[in-house]
Design a protein around this motif. Structure first.
Motif, short mmCIF file in Angstrom:
data_model
loop_
_atom_site.label_atom_id
_atom_site.label_comp_id
_atom_site.label_asym_id
_atom_site.label_seq_id
_atom_site.Cartn_x
_atom_site.Cartn_y
_atom_site.Cartn_z
N ALA A 53 0.83 -1.20 0.00
CA ALA A 53 0.00 0.00 0.00
C ALA A 53 0.87 1.25 0.00
CB ALA A 53 -0.92 -0.01 1.21
N GLN A 54 0.41 2.27 -0.68
CA GLN A 54 1.16 3.52 -0.76
C GLN A 54 0.69 4.53 0.28
OE1 GLN A 54 0.87 4.84 -4.82
NE2 GLN A 54 2.22 3.24 -5.59
N GLN A 55 -0.62 4.65 0.45
CA GLN A 55 -1.14 5.59 1.43
C GLN A 55 -1.03 5.00 2.83
OE1 GLN A 55 -4.99 7.01 0.45
NE2 GLN A 55 -5.11 8.47 2.14
N THR A 56 -0.72 5.84 3.80
CA THR A 56 -0.55 5.35 5.16
C THR A 56 -1.56 5.99 6.11
OG1 THR A 56 1.11 7.05 5.67
CG2 THR A 56 1.90 4.93 4.81
N TYR A 57 -1.77 5.31 7.23
CA TYR A 57 -2.76 5.73 8.22
C TYR A 57 -2.15 5.60 9.61
CZ TYR A 57 -5.63 4.90 4.11
OH TYR A 57 -6.13 4.91 2.82
N SER A 58 -2.97 5.77 10.63
CA SER A 58 -2.47 5.68 12.00
C SER A 58 -3.41 4.85 12.87
CB SER A 58 -2.31 7.08 12.61
OG SER A 58 -3.59 7.70 12.74
N ILE A 59 -2.85 4.32 13.94
CA ILE A 59 -3.63 3.72 15.01
C ILE A 59 -3.39 4.56 16.25
CG2 ILE A 59 -3.99 1.68 16.47
CD1 ILE A 59 -2.90 -0.03 14.21
N ASN A 60 -4.45 5.10 16.82
CA ASN A 60 -4.28 5.91 18.02
C ASN A 60 -5.33 5.51 19.05
OD1 ASN A 60 -6.67 8.08 18.08
ND2 ASN A 60 -6.05 7.76 15.94
N GLY A 61 -5.11 5.91 20.29
CA GLY A 61 -6.07 5.57 21.33
C GLY A 61 -5.56 5.98 22.70
N ILE A 62 -6.26 5.52 23.72
CA ILE A 62 -5.92 5.82 25.11
C ILE A 62 -5.86 4.51 25.89
CG2 ILE A 62 -6.67 6.99 27.23
CD1 ILE A 62 -8.02 9.07 25.51
N VAL A 63 -4.85 4.39 26.74
CA VAL A 63 -4.71 3.23 27.62
C VAL A 63 -5.19 3.62 29.01
CG1 VAL A 63 -3.16 1.48 28.55
CG2 VAL A 63 -2.73 2.44 26.27
N ASN A 64 -6.22 2.94 29.49
CA ASN A 64 -6.78 3.20 30.83
C ASN A 64 -6.74 1.93 31.66
OD1 ASN A 64 -7.58 5.91 30.33
ND2 ASN A 64 -9.42 5.18 29.27
N ASP A 65 -6.89 2.09 32.98
CA ASP A 65 -7.11 0.91 33.82
C ASP A 65 -8.60 0.60 33.84
OD1 ASP A 65 -8.32 2.72 35.57
OD2 ASP A 65 -6.64 2.75 36.98
N ASP A 66 -9.01 -0.42 34.59
CA ASP A 66 -10.41 -0.82 34.57
C ASP A 66 -11.32 0.16 35.31
OD1 ASP A 66 -9.53 -1.38 37.10
OD2 ASP A 66 -9.90 -3.53 37.00
N LYS A 67 -10.72 1.19 35.93
CA LYS A 67 -11.51 2.24 36.58
C LYS A 67 -11.60 3.50 35.72
CE LYS A 67 -10.25 0.62 41.22
NZ LYS A 67 -9.59 0.97 42.50
N GLY A 68 -10.99 3.42 34.53
CA GLY A 68 -11.05 4.55 33.62
C GLY A 68 -9.95 5.56 33.80
N GLN A 69 -8.97 5.26 34.66
CA GLN A 69 -7.85 6.18 34.87
C GLN A 69 -6.77 5.95 33.82
OE1 GLN A 69 -7.85 8.70 37.25
NE2 GLN A 69 -9.98 8.00 37.42
N PRO A 70 -6.22 7.04 33.25
CA PRO A 70 -5.20 6.89 32.22
C PRO A 70 -3.93 6.25 32.77
CG PRO A 70 -5.38 9.18 32.89
CD PRO A 70 -6.52 8.47 33.53
N LEU A 71 -3.28 5.48 31.92
CA LEU A 71 -2.05 4.78 32.31
C LEU A 71 -0.90 5.26 31.43
CD1 LEU A 71 -3.42 1.13 32.72
CD2 LEU A 71 -2.77 2.73 34.55
#
Length: 380
Positions: free
Chosen positions: A18-36
């Motif tokens: 493939a010539q065109q590129t993309y991204s994978i992004n997101g947020i990592v949280n614990d099971d209480k919703g707090q960012p890690l």
């Protein structure tokens, strides 16, 4: 000695076309919703990795469309692995990590160090890192992360790790970060089974070291199971030096039957191939495993074919060199264009392929220059 190694072949894609590129992004949280923050996020079997920032956010960019295997690791939490697919648009994933229920330090018995740990560690190194020439130049930087459990009921040594194992491979020029999910060694059958998810970092070296690493990587790739399955998918198995024989354990060497590639690997559409027992006359209700002997013509030419420890002549018209065996337990094994095999645990290896372990790992995007191979053949 029986030494049958079952290897989880997680050959996910590295969409080179493939010539065109993309991204994978997101947020990592614990099971209480707090960012890690500080979680390691990577695409398995590649050189693509990052860490989550103070808000738990991460981005993996410049990715061609296609399927990937995403892994997340953070000390004190259960590892996270998910198959994802980019389809002509950026991908957003919110990840929740669960706290690990396993104590971080499981090497102490009644307040005292495990007296067998040194023995366990050596057995682990022999069967996980391996005993190849590459293995002699490998070391695990953080062996203290490995936890052992001697399962006396099953006569099995089990191992896991509370953090990514860091493997310095001076033979191939990679620092490998390995998420070890499971390791089992059966003492009775001397059989090893391990599952894990690596990613790779290029080591820095002199020009001479870079040259040596390039040559060593080529030697490691040529004749490997990845080389074989890639050649099968590209319809270049014979041209790339492979030959396949149908074999049954009770047969003598003279009874091994040469197989055309198309007789063993059937194409399904444009993206999949199948290894099917019925192709070779093994009936559907027959539980006998299908055994395929795979030969590869290497640049060095040993003159003896070994099977189950007994020397014999190489079958007529077979290439001289490495020999491996594929043991097919399912009625059908499906291979897709990303070299993902399903079901993976129904395919076992012995011979040369079982000899290759973590010390012989290469990234999925590894390719070699055919001109380099020809040059190497000319000088050997």
């Amino acid at each position: 000695m029986r030494n049958l190694l079952f290897i989880l072949l997680l050959f996910t894609t590295f969409g080179l076309k493939a010539q065109q590129t993309y991204s994978i992004n997101g947020i990592v949280n614990d099971d209480k919703g707090q960012p890690l923050p500080g979680a390691t996020v990577f695409l398995t079997n590649t050189k693509i990795a990052t860490s989550s920032d103070v808000s738990g956010h991460f981005v993996l960019s410049q990715l061609p469309a296609g399927p990937y295997e995403l892994a997340v690791n953070l000390l004190g939490f259960e590892p996270y692995v998910q198959l994802v697919k980019i389809e002509n648009t950026p991908l957003t994933i919110n990840i929740k990590l669960k706290e690990s229920s396993i104590e971080l330090n499981a090497v102490v018995i009644n307040g005292k160090p495990d007296p067998h740990r040194k023995e366990y560690l050596q057995l682990f190194m022999d069967n996980f890192i391996g005993k190849s020439l590459n293995a002699k130049q490998c070391k695990i930087v953080n062996p203290e992360a490995i936890r052992f459990h001697n399962n006396k009921k099953n006569n099995t040594l089990e191992a896991s790790a509370n953090d990514l194992l860091v493997i310095e491979n001076e033979a191939l020029g990679y620092r490998v970060k390995y998420l070890l999910k499971r390791f089992e060694y059966n003492n009775k059958y001397e059989a090893c089974n391990y599952v894990g998810y690596p990613y790779f970092e290029e080591m820095k070296g002199t020009d001479d070291q870079q040259k040596q690493w390039k040559e060593s990587r080529m030697h490691t790739y040529l004749g490997s199971s990845r080389h074989f399955f890639r050649a099968i998918m590209n319809h270049t198995g014979f041209e790339e030096g492979f030959a396949v024989y149908l074999h049954k354990k009770e047969w003598s060497h003279s009874q091994i039957q040469y197989q055309q590639f198309d007789s063993l690997f059937r194409t399904v559409g444009d993206t999949k191939k199948m290894i099917t027992k019925s192709i070779t006359g093994v009936k559907g209700k027959d539980t006998t495993r299908l055994e395929l002997a795979v030969f590869f013509k290497s640049t060095k030419q040993p003159a003896v074919f070994y099977h189950y420890g007994n020397p014999g002549s190489i079958p007529v018209n077979s290439p001289v060199g490495q020999q491996s065996f594929m043991h097919v337990f399912a009625d059908t094994i499906v291979i897709d264009k990303e070299l993902l095999l399903n079901p993976t645990r129904e395919l076992g290896f012995s011979g040369h392929w079982s000899y290759l372990r973590a010390a012989d790992l290469l990234p999925l995007d590894y390719t070699y220059d055919a001109a380099d191979e020809k040059k190497n053949i000319a000088t050997n």
